[in-house]
Write a protein that holds these residues in place. Structure first.
Motif, PDB file in Angstrom:
ATOM      1  N   GLU A 344       3.486  -1.000   4.827  1.00 31.43           N
ATOM      2  CA  GLU A 344       4.782  -1.645   4.643  1.00 31.43           C
ATOM      3  C   GLU A 344       5.193  -1.610   3.173  1.00 31.43           C
ATOM      4  N   GLU A 345       6.501  -1.450   2.935  1.00 28.55           N
ATOM      5  CA  GLU A 345       7.012  -1.340   1.570  1.00 28.55           C
ATOM      6  C   GLU A 345       6.776  -2.629   0.785  1.00 28.55           C
ATOM      7  N   GLU A 346       6.923  -3.805   1.421  1.00 33.43           N
ATOM      8  CA  GLU A 346       6.736  -5.074   0.715  1.00 33.43           C
ATOM      9  C   GLU A 346       5.306  -5.198   0.185  1.00 33.43           C
ATOM     10  N   PHE A 348       3.332  -2.745  -0.610  1.00 34.18           N
ATOM     11  CA  PHE A 348       3.165  -1.807  -1.729  1.00 34.18           C
ATOM     12  C   PHE A 348       3.734  -2.387  -3.018  1.00 34.18           C
ATOM     13  N   ILE A 349       4.956  -2.912  -2.953  1.00 35.59           N
ATOM     14  CA  ILE A 349       5.597  -3.445  -4.165  1.00 35.59           C
ATOM     15  C   ILE A 349       4.813  -4.632  -4.706  1.00 35.59           C
ATOM     16  N   LYS A 374       9.150   6.614  -6.670  1.00 39.76           N
ATOM     17  CA  LYS A 374       8.023   6.249  -5.796  1.00 39.76           C
ATOM     18  C   LYS A 374       8.168   6.830  -4.394  1.00 39.76           C
ATOM     19  N   GLU A 375       9.410   7.082  -3.957  1.00 42.89           N
ATOM     20  CA  GLU A 375       9.615   7.634  -2.615  1.00 42.89           C
ATOM     21  C   GLU A 375       9.034   9.032  -2.460  1.00 42.89           C
ATOM     22  N   VAL A 380       3.491   5.129   1.577  1.00 39.66           N
ATOM     23  CA  VAL A 380       4.214   4.144   2.361  1.00 39.66           C
ATOM     24  C   VAL A 380       5.641   4.619   2.637  1.00 39.66           C
ATOM     25  N   TYR A 381       6.192   5.483   1.758  1.00 39.45           N
ATOM     26  CA  TYR A 381       7.534   6.013   1.945  1.00 39.45           C
ATOM     27  C   TYR A 381       7.523   7.380   2.643  1.00 39.45           C
TER      28      TYR A 381
END
Length: 779
Positions: A344-346, A348-349, A374-375, A380-381
């Protein structure tokens, strides 16, 4: 006397055959022509006829060539004045010199000839890189000895030298265009494009053949792009577009030879790539972190997902964050988690910000730039993007070790193209072998279960092994039912030895399944987490929607290839048509002799039939008047230097650039830094073991003690000088002993002098070797 021949050439061939049986060579001598230029008579004489004239260089020639002319009077004269046919009107058979035995007759110059068949075999051996000596021995073995071959090794080398001379006269531009045009004639699907600058000089070359098109149509959804090769005499970037086929082998889609690596060059390359495939572009492309390349992709392929090679990301991290890696051993693990671990992106951040705060990297410029893109590198992306299970361009870069077996930076452009084609042919043959194994064998199953039987029947053996590993992992996964709403059930799957879990969602309507790890979306096969759920749901086969065609045995089922080698277009270039016919007949002949040589009866039948065929072919060629053309085919013709491409632009040549690097692969910053650290460490070790002289630099040089214990008698003088110079240079650079320069120079000179004296103590050798070294030591 009185024997008649249809032509002067027939008379020559008859006398030549007679001379070979008797044991002498012949040559054409005097002749007469009428007012219309028609030949009236001709004299064929012994090669020993006449006497060599006096050489005006006698005073300067140290070793004159041996005499081969002895005023021999043997000859045969033919005349066509009476009947129009060439009749023998004079014949002298007496010789005044030694006549060679039959096994030596082939050494006479007139009996040595490279015919069209030999020329074709020599050309093929040269193209595949076989040494002339080995090739000549093989051809001699095929005919039962060198005396039956018809030419000697010197003729072989002269033929190749003549070809190289012609190629040099044509030049790179002529050779390249001739190759491209010939390939286009042989393969209707062959496509090439040339970019020229304002001076009409070639800068970039792009080409693709029919089989590359077929591979791209089946496996071109993911492409790796790399420019690290420098395998030509100018160090030009050699570009390969590669991917992975259904056997997990590297497939070559496109090839290009560029002048530079600017954004405009990449824009041209990507644009011509798409045009060559009627606008079809890859879904995903993996490259290194090159700004010009990224700019070219954005402007030409905006819809293609651009992913960065993760290996290059770690390399750049090791360079820009070297102080962090050295100070904190845990940092590598934390950085790796940000790249790989999160679904999940959250998450990762959150982990990224925690890492920055933990190591005080909030203001690091490189990390800020990486976070902006980062994408392109964080998984994750990219988990929902199909990448055929590739996260790096290693598949592309590993081709460098393969390429160097076929081409080197010493190759000229026309040689480069021919040798690279050998590489492509070998890669395709490996694919052919993999196809054969896939159809003619089945994997051995570890357990007799339906899901493995199904996978073994549809997947290629290599992909089946990959699936089998995932299936085995599924039994070590923990499973907990998380929720169940209607036909949809969610499960928490925890892999063995891991704390984090993955969410698997299963819908009983249509057996739809999805996992938060996105392995199926990323690689094309079901993950161990999904297989675990299918197992507990008593689904014993892979749902059909989760078997993608590109990993199956029928991945190229929609492509039809024409293997009819006998279909030769009469409109082809004569040389190309001759080569095609020769190869096809060689294939049939090999099959024939392999069968008929098994028994005496079949051998006699085949030999009798071949002799009849030879008679028929000779008669046919004689009727068509083609004998002269066939005899001249052995000579190297000057190819047309057509320097106009399909667009009609008059190309002046290939744009030259300075050779700034060798043919080796470009080294990354991490590799260079590692090499520098090793070099520094080695220099420091050498400096520690070094024994500096205790005496001052004003003492005699001969009393200086060397710092290495070498047996000078076993070492080359130049190697020893180089060794001492490298060590002393490294010492000055690493330890910065500026104050000791005088001592070091004196010590280096003493080493050179002592080495030169100990090479050979004989006076004559000292005079030749040591004077220069002694003057250098005094200076």
């Amino acid at each position: 006397m009185g024997m008649e021949f249809e032509s002067e050439e027939d008379a020559y061939n008859f006398y030549l055959a007679y001379a070979k049986e008797v044991g002498f060579g012949i040559k054409r001598s005097s002749f007469h022509k009428d007012s219309n230029g028609k030949l009236m008579d001709r004299v064929f004489c012994c090669s020993a006829e006449g006497k060599r004239g006096k050489d005006k260089r006698d005073l300067n020639v140290r070793a004159p060539r041996p005499e081969t002319q002895f005023n021999c009077s043997a000859k045969m004269k033919v005349n066509s004045r009476q009947t129009g046919k060439f009749r023998i009107c004079q014949l002298i058979n007496e010789h005044n010199h030694y006549l060679s035995s039959p096994n030596k007759s082939h050494l006479h110059r007139s009996h040595r000839k490279i015919n069209s068949v030999h020329a074709a075999e020599i050309d093929m051996a040269y193209r595949v890189g076989i040494a002339p000596k080995i090739s000549h021995e093989l051809m001699a073995l095929q005919v039962g000895g060198q005396e039956n071959l018809g030419f000697i090794p010197e003729d072989f080398r002269n033929y190749l030298r003549s070809k190289r001379t012609i190629q040099m006269e044509v030049g790179d531009i002529g050779g390249v265009l001739e190759y491209l045009q010939k390939m286009q004639l042989e393969d209707p699907n062959f496509f090439y494009a040339i970019q020229v600058d304002q001076d009409a000089l070639i800068t970039n070359i792009f080409w693709i053949d029919g089989l590359m098109r077929a591979d791209y149509a089946s496996f071109g959804d993911v492409v790796c792009f790399d420019t690290t090769y420098r395998k030509n005499n100018e160090g030009r970037p050699f570009v390969l577009f590669v991917g992975v086929n259904n056997h997990k082998q590297t497939a070559i889609f496109r090839v290009a030879l560029l002048y530079d690596e600017t954004a405009s060059t990449f824009e041209w390359l990507f644009d011509i790539f798409a045009r060559a495939m009627s606008g079809k572009k890859p879904n995903t492309i993996l490259t290194d972190q090159d700004a010009a390349m990224a700019k070219g992709l954005i402007s030409t392929w905006p819809e293609t997902r651009h992913r960065l090679c993760i290996w290059h990301v770690f390399q750049n991290a090791a360079i820009h964050l070297s102080h962090v890696f050295e100070s904190f051993k845990q940092f590598a693990n934390d950085f790796s988690k940000c790249v790989y671990d999160f679904d999940e992106e959250e998450d990762f951040i959150s982990e990224w910000n925690t890492m920055l705060k933990k190591y005080g990297l909030e203001d690091n410029d490189w990390l800020k730039r990486m976070f902006e893109i980062k994408e392109k590198w964080a998984l994750v992306y990219g988990r929902e993007i199909f990448c055929a299970d590739m996260t790096t361009t290693q598949r592309s870069e590993s081709m460098n070790s393969v390429i160097k077996r076929y081409v080197t930076y010493k190759n000229k452009f026309h040689e480069f193209f021919n040798h690279f084609k050998r590489l492509v042919d070998d890669r395709r043959y490996k694919e052919l072998q993999a196809d054969f194994r896939a159809y003619m064998s089945t994997p051995v199953l570890p357990f007799d279960v339906d899901v493995l039987k199904q996978a073994a029947s549809v997947y290629t053996p290599e992909v089946f092994k990959w699936f089998e590993i995932e299936w085995g992992k599924s039994y070590d996964c923990g499973i907990i039912t998380y929720s169940e709403v209607g036909t949809v059930t969610e499960y928490k799957i925890t892999p063995k030895g891991r704390k984090n879990y993955h969410m698997v969602r299963f819908d009983s309507i249509g057996d739809q399944i999805s996992c938060s790890c996105k392995k199926f979306e990323f690689s094309g096969i079901l993950c161990s987490h999904s297989l675990k759920v299918l197992n507990i749901r008593n689904i014993m086969k892979i749902p059909s929607q989760y078997i993608i065609k590109r990993w199956t045995n029928k991945a190229k089922a929609g492509y039809v290839k024409d293997n009819n080698c006998c279909n030769i277009n009469n409109d082809l270039d004569p040389k190309v048509a001759f080569t095609k016919r020769y190869r096809d007949l060689c294939r049939l002949y090999t099959q024939l002799v392999t069968k008929v040589a098994q028994a005496e009866e079949t051998y006699k039948i085949a030999k009798e039939g071949l002799l009849k065929i030879l008679d028929l072919v000779d008669a046919r060629l004689h009727q068509e008047g083609s004998s002269n053309e066939m005899s001249n085919a052995a000579k190297v013709s000057n190819p047309t230097n057509n320097t106009t491409n399909a667009s009609g632009i008059n190309i002046k040549g290939i744009k030259k650039k300075m050779m700034t690097i060798s043919g080796k692969r470009l080294k990354s910053s991490l590799e260079k830094a590692t090499k520098r650290r090793r070099s520094t460490k080695k220099s420091l070790q050498n400096s520690i073991t070094m024994e500096l002289p205790a005496s001052s630099h004003n003492e005699p040089i001969g009393d200086t003690t060397p710092f290495v214990n070498l047996d000078v008698n076993q070492q080359n003088y130049g190697q020893l000088c180089t060794f001492s110079f490298m060590n002393m240079t490294g010492l000055l650079k690493r330890l910065e002993l500026i104050a000791m320069i005088g001592v070091v120079v004196q010590f280096h000179a003493a080493m050179i002098f002592r080495a030169s004296v100990q090479v050979d103590k004989r006076p004559e050798n000292l005079t030749k070797i040591d004077n220069g070294a002694f003057r250098a030591s005094q200076n």
